[in-house]
Design a protein around this motif. Sequence first.
Motif, PDB file in Angstrom:
ATOM      1  N   VAL A 120      -4.480 -10.349  19.618  1.00 36.97           N
ATOM      2  CA  VAL A 120      -4.597  -9.641  18.352  1.00 36.97           C
ATOM      3  C   VAL A 120      -4.457 -10.619  17.186  1.00 36.97           C
ATOM      4  N   SER A 121      -5.178 -10.340  16.122  1.00 35.30           N
ATOM      5  CA  SER A 121      -5.064 -11.154  14.905  1.00 35.30           C
ATOM      6  C   SER A 121      -3.907 -10.641  14.059  1.00 35.30           C
ATOM      7  N   GLY A 122      -3.080 -11.571  13.611  1.00 33.28           N
ATOM      8  CA  GLY A 122      -1.954 -11.192  12.762  1.00 33.28           C
ATOM      9  C   GLY A 122      -2.124 -11.649  11.331  1.00 33.28           C
ATOM     10  N   HIS A 123      -3.385 -11.859  10.906  1.00 30.26           N
ATOM     11  CA  HIS A 123      -3.588 -12.409   9.565  1.00 30.26           C
ATOM     12  C   HIS A 123      -3.324 -11.389   8.468  1.00 30.26           C
ATOM     13  N   VAL A 124      -3.286 -10.096   8.835  1.00 32.00           N
ATOM     14  CA  VAL A 124      -2.841  -9.083   7.874  1.00 32.00           C
ATOM     15  C   VAL A 124      -1.689  -8.314   8.507  1.00 32.00           C
ATOM     16  N   ALA A 125      -0.744  -7.886   7.712  1.00 31.94           N
ATOM     17  CA  ALA A 125       0.448  -7.213   8.213  1.00 31.94           C
ATOM     18  C   ALA A 125       0.114  -5.819   8.734  1.00 31.94           C
ATOM     19  N   PRO A 126       0.961  -5.287   9.627  1.00 29.53           N
ATOM     20  CA  PRO A 126       0.703  -3.963  10.185  1.00 29.53           C
ATOM     21  C   PRO A 126       0.586  -2.857   9.144  1.00 29.53           C
ATOM     22  N   ASP A 127       1.284  -2.990   8.020  1.00 25.76           N
ATOM     23  CA  ASP A 127       1.231  -1.950   6.997  1.00 25.76           C
ATOM     24  C   ASP A 127       0.139  -2.196   5.949  1.00 25.76           C
ATOM     25  N   ASP A 128      -0.673  -3.217   6.160  1.00 19.62           N
ATOM     26  CA  ASP A 128      -1.773  -3.506   5.243  1.00 19.62           C
ATOM     27  C   ASP A 128      -2.930  -2.555   5.535  1.00 19.62           C
ATOM     28  N   GLU A 129      -3.493  -1.961   4.527  1.00 21.49           N
ATOM     29  CA  GLU A 129      -4.579  -0.992   4.726  1.00 21.49           C
ATOM     30  C   GLU A 129      -5.827  -1.634   5.340  1.00 21.49           C
ATOM     31  N   ARG A 130      -5.933  -2.940   5.291  1.00 20.37           N
ATOM     32  CA  ARG A 130      -7.088  -3.626   5.880  1.00 20.37           C
ATOM     33  C   ARG A 130      -6.938  -3.825   7.385  1.00 20.37           C
ATOM     34  N   SER A 131      -5.757  -3.586   7.929  1.00 21.49           N
ATOM     35  CA  SER A 131      -5.512  -3.832   9.356  1.00 21.49           C
ATOM     36  C   SER A 131      -6.308  -2.866  10.222  1.00 21.49           C
TER      37      SER A 131
END
Length: 408
Positions: free
Chosen positions: A306-317
């Motif tokens: 999995v890519s972790g470049h955006v946080a779990p609470d980021d709407e882009r995830s």
Amino acid sequence: MAEHPAYPVGLRLTGRRVIVLGAGQVAQRRLPALIAAGADILLISPEATPSVEAMADAGELHWERRKYEHGDLADAWYALIATSDTAANEAASAEAETRRVWCVRSDDATAATAWTPATGRSEGVTVAILTTDRPDPRRTAAIRDAVVEGLRDGTLVAPHQRQKTPGVALVGGGPGDPDLITVRGRRLLAEADVVIADRLGPRDLLAELPPHVEVIDAAKIPYGRFMAQEAINNALIEHAKAGKSVVRLKGGDPFVFGRGMEEAQALAEAGIPCTVVPGISSSISVPGAAGIPVTHRGVAHEFTVVSGHVAPDDERSLVDWTALAKARGTLVVLMGVDKIGKIAETLIAGGRAPGTPVALVQEGTTATQRRVDATLATVAEIVTAEEVRPPAVIVIGDVVTVGPGNQR
């Protein structure tokens, strides 16, 4: 024979009868090349190794389960004699001489009319090595290996006399160690006119390129302070249209969080030929280099990258972190060092045990590789305390503890 060296020649055996006597280890080694040559193979032997039997079962050759009989070499163009019966070998060799059939003998090369060279292949080139007076298998194999390896890794470069076909190769360079690029990737790199390289690609390979090769740093070029994806696409198209052979050297695999498909699509729209050369993904190679298997019998039957470049609470995830928290297998996170605190918090909230082992492998497979261990409960604090920096691969799960020295 010592006065006159063997005359080298390439036999075109497609559709032509080849007789193979014996189905042991010698035949097992020689048959694949005869099959690849398209020969009409008649194998004569009372029994065969499992691998040879499988070739017959697959219809790659015709097998008659019996001993050699005089007349078996009728209509043959070539014969391989490799039985354990010396008398049968001598009789078959004599028949070959009478019928003027070129014949190789595994038991007595001096009595044969042909010798099998040590052969190897690399991108349309067949290398065949013979010693000048009599067969010397170890020496010819060593020379063969050296030549083929040189052609494959680009250290032995023979320029194409025909005009190159302009185009782009998307080459996965692997996790960082220059020895972990694929053979094909290294060869294409050696033949390139232009190389557009990522920061995470195997940078040491760039020093081996000939002086005429233009190397473009994807982070530092005239297109801007950093090279945006659109600028990379434009550079690939521009140089390919100029008639250049272009290599896009990327870290890991081009299609594992590498935007390789975006580049392939842009090239297709521009009508530029594109070759994709897969690379070893850091998601499995870096944990392996640190002694961590992403799967292990009785511990993990699956792993998720999995890519972790955006946080779990980021709407882009686009990641279903709740589902990952409930999974029992290994979780490998790429590009997630600065988000690991939030990732760990989300996984714990979703049901993963706070004591779940975590390993962070920084700059994996390179000389500066280091491994830092933690748990989901402690990883955020430890990353800060240990000053872990990208690039780092994060492994979450019980497999972290099963490597040598880590067994519970």
